[in-house]
Design a protein around this motif. Structure first.
Motif, PDB file in Angstrom:
ATOM      1  N   ALA A  68     -82.547  42.329  67.088  1.00  0.00           N
ATOM      2  CA  ALA A  68     -83.318  43.134  68.048  1.00  0.00           C
ATOM      3  C   ALA A  68     -82.395  44.046  68.853  1.00  0.00           C
ATOM      4  O   ALA A  68     -82.533  44.214  70.061  1.00  0.00           O
ATOM      5  N   SER A  69     -81.466  44.685  68.144  1.00  0.00           N
ATOM      6  CA  SER A  69     -80.401  45.440  68.817  1.00  0.00           C
ATOM      7  C   SER A  69     -80.555  46.954  68.732  1.00  0.00           C
ATOM      8  O   SER A  69     -79.797  47.686  69.369  1.00  0.00           O
ATOM      9  N   VAL A  70     -81.513  47.444  67.932  1.00  0.00           N
ATOM     10  CA  VAL A  70     -81.675  48.892  67.803  1.00  0.00           C
ATOM     11  C   VAL A  70     -83.006  49.320  68.412  1.00  0.00           C
ATOM     12  O   VAL A  70     -83.856  48.490  68.727  1.00  0.00           O
ATOM     13  N   ASP A  71     -83.179  50.625  68.566  1.00  0.00           N
ATOM     14  CA  ASP A  71     -84.390  51.148  69.205  1.00  0.00           C
ATOM     15  C   ASP A  71     -85.380  51.615  68.141  1.00  0.00           C
ATOM     16  O   ASP A  71     -85.006  51.954  67.026  1.00  0.00           O
ATOM     17  N   ILE A  72     -86.662  51.625  68.525  1.00  0.00           N
ATOM     18  CA  ILE A  72     -87.729  52.101  67.658  1.00  0.00           C
ATOM     19  C   ILE A  72     -88.251  53.405  68.251  1.00  0.00           C
ATOM     20  O   ILE A  72     -88.655  53.445  69.413  1.00  0.00           O
ATOM     21  N   ARG A  73     -88.263  54.455  67.445  1.00  0.00           N
ATOM     22  CA  ARG A  73     -88.610  55.779  67.955  1.00  0.00           C
ATOM     23  C   ARG A  73     -89.768  56.382  67.156  1.00  0.00           C
ATOM     24  O   ARG A  73     -90.035  56.008  66.031  1.00  0.00           O
ATOM     25  N   HIS A  74     -90.432  57.338  67.787  1.00  0.00           N
ATOM     26  CA  HIS A  74     -91.472  58.109  67.107  1.00  0.00           C
ATOM     27  C   HIS A  74     -91.016  59.558  67.029  1.00  0.00           C
ATOM     28  O   HIS A  74     -90.297  60.034  67.914  1.00  0.00           O
TER      29      HIS A  74
END
Length: 294
Positions: A114-120
């Motif tokens: 759970a170390s990266v970001d989720i982007r749109h």
């Protein structure tokens, strides 16, 4: 900028034009996409309503693949986007849950952190590319085009910490419309449900909800709608003729992915943007704004 690309199931099938136009415009805006290797369904179609751990393990596996590559994740489909970021946020806040998720990966070479970001893509265009750069890239301003910014139910909901837009009164698509030279219609129903989730369960209700959107859009003098959601697009573009038959009326309103609209302004050919795949004809828009093939 480089980011891990998660197309998800819809963009590989019914929303192929969304995939095509997303890839084309981000290339023009200097965003490099690296499609996640061996990605899987995020589970938005059914998993979260049948098995809680499965609903976490499916999106977590995709995120773990991105982590292994050292990349954040870009998810154009709002349903995929929500499943990914909600899983990530839950795992960050609960170490025991993170441990349980990782147990489901036993026997694989993946470890979820759970170390990266989720982007749109809307977020990327607003906050990484920037509207100023987008404006500089415009080759064919969409002058005099009145566009409905239709956000739908999911793109900005539920509210997310550090969200790129308001859940109650989003304006990100409005800003993009203005930046490419068109006029955003002040649309009071921009976050109302289009009914698309009911296409199979109760088509009559879906048609009624979608018709209300089109009626208001026509009343306000809109030329077209844009969306960021494959399910909304399926209902509003794919079922528009059904709505016309049900209410004995002519709507004839193109429904574009917001990436297709941007692509027109950037001078990308209509075929590369998949505008020939939309069911409601986009020929008038293409004729008015399409540049020479590129």
């Amino acid at each position: 900028m480089k980011i891990g690309y998660y197309p998800g199931c819809s963009l590989e099938a019914t929303a192929k034009e969304y995939d095509m136009s997303t890839r084309e415009i981000l290339k023009e805006l200097d965003v490099e996409l690296e499609e996640l290797d061996d990605w899987n369904c995020c589970g938005a179609s059914a998993a979260y309503s049948t098995d809680y751990m499965l609903s976490l393990a499916l999106p977590a596996r995709n995120i773990a693949i991105a982590e292994k590559a050292g990349l954040d994740v870009l998810a154009p489909c709002p349903e995929c986007y929500v499943r990914l970021w909600k899983t990530n946020d839950a795992a960050k806040e609960d170490p025991k849950l993170l441990e349980k998720i990782n147990k489901t990966f036993k026997g694989t070479d993946l470890e979820y952190k759970a170390s990266v970001d989720i982007r749109h893509p809307v977020d990327i265009i607003l906050n990484d590319v920037g509207l100023e750069k987008l404006k500089e890239k415009v080759k064919k301003p969409l002058t005099d085009l009145r566009v409905v910014p239709y956000y739908g139910c999911v793109l900005v909901r539920p509210p997310r910490k550090n969200s790129f837009d308001s859940a109650e009164n989003p304006t990100s698509l409005d800003k993009i419309i203005s930046t490419v030279g068109a006029t955003p219609v002040d649309f009071p129903m921009k976050t109302k449900c289009c009914g698309a989730p009911l296409i199979l369960a109760d088509e009559d209700v879906m048609i009624k909800l979608a018709d209300a959107l089109f009626s208001k859009a026509k009343e306000l003098g809109a030329d077209c709608m844009i969306t960021a959601c494959p399910l909304c697009h399926m209902g509003l573009d794919g079922k528009q003729t059904s709505i016309e038959k049900a209410y004995d009326k002519k709507i004839d309103m193109p429904v574009l992915y917001f990436t297709q609209l941007i692509g027109l302004a950037l001078g990308i050919s209509h075929k590369k943007l998949g505008l020939d795949k939309n069911l409601v004809s986009t020929s008038k828009l293409v004729k008015s704004f399409s540049a020479a093939p590129k």
